[in-house]
Scaffold this active site. Structure first.
Site, mmCIF file in Angstrom:
data_model
loop_
_atom_site.group_PDB
_atom_site.id
_atom_site.type_symbol
_atom_site.label_atom_id
_atom_site.label_comp_id
_atom_site.label_asym_id
_atom_site.label_seq_id
_atom_site.Cartn_x
_atom_site.Cartn_y
_atom_site.Cartn_z
ATOM 1 C CD GLU A 115 -1.689 -2.120 2.202
ATOM 2 O OE1 GLU A 115 -1.273 -2.235 2.965
ATOM 3 O OE2 GLU A 115 -2.311 -3.073 1.777
ATOM 4 C CE1 TYR A 126 7.477 0.659 -3.375
ATOM 5 C CE2 TYR A 126 5.538 1.573 -3.649
ATOM 6 C CZ TYR A 126 6.315 1.436 -3.139
ATOM 7 O OH TYR A 126 7.115 1.584 -1.569
#
Ligand code: COA
Length: 161
Positions: A113, A125
């Protein structure tokens, strides 16, 4: 700070986080986040046997990551690079090490998250192949008693057919 040289890069190594590292880890944690993990959070993670790795260049701590193993999946809980060493490619090194370890454990998915406002991390990411798969509303504490949504991302660890 300048980008690390090839020699400095080759000199960097991952070592499992230990209780003796926590002072240095906490100093980075507190300098990198508005809502840092506490010493207790790190101690609990160590006691739980999570994957916890520190990235060192000799006796200089560059960053660290913490992940919780699950059934055929791994959940990244914390990844942090010391502010003075950000933007030098250390986070991808930590992510690659985690992906490799997770695959070896038989994990098929790596989850994480990230705060919706954390563009830097979202970019890191995405470049590493993570995809946005959901949104957890009001997941994180934010300033002035507000809450912030978390973007849920996942990386498929199974080799393509
Ligand atoms: C997010 C984080 C782990 C990325 O680590 P990193 O080692 O700096 O990542 P990279 O070196 O791969 O940087 C990748 C990109 O992020 C951006 N970026 C990284 N650090 C930056 C900084 N200090 N200022 C502006 N952009 C930055 C850049 O776009 C950079 O790519 P570019 O240099 O090619 O433009 C690191 O910034 C960090 O620890 N941040 C604070 C803690 C955090 O947010 N952790 C993630 C929680 S989900």
């Amino acid at each position: 700070m300048n980008a690390p040289t090839a020699a400095e890069r080759a000199d960097a190594e991952l070592r499992p986080m230990q209780a003796a590292d926590l002072e240095a880890v906490l100093a980075i944690e507190q300098s990198a986040y508005t809502h840092p993990w506490t010493l207790g959070n790190f101690r609990d993670a160590l006691a739980s046997g999570y994957w916890m790795q520190c990235l060192w260049r000799q006796d200089l701590l560059l960053g660290y990551a913490v992940a919780m193993p699950g059934v055929q999946e791994t959940h990244l809980l914390n990844i942090t690079v010391a502010p003075a060493h950000q933007r030098q490619g250390w986070a991808p090194m930590l992510l690659d090490a985690l992906a490799l370890w997770s695959r070896r454990q038989g994990a098929q998915t790596l989850w994480l998250e990230v705060r919706e406002s954390n563009q830097r991390a979202l970019q890191v990411y995405a470049r590493r192949g993570f995809r946005r798969v959901g949104l957890r509303k009001d997941y994180y504490p934010a300033d002035r008693l507000q809450r912030e949504h978390a973007v849920v991302m996942s990386l498929n660890l199974t080799p393509p057919p």
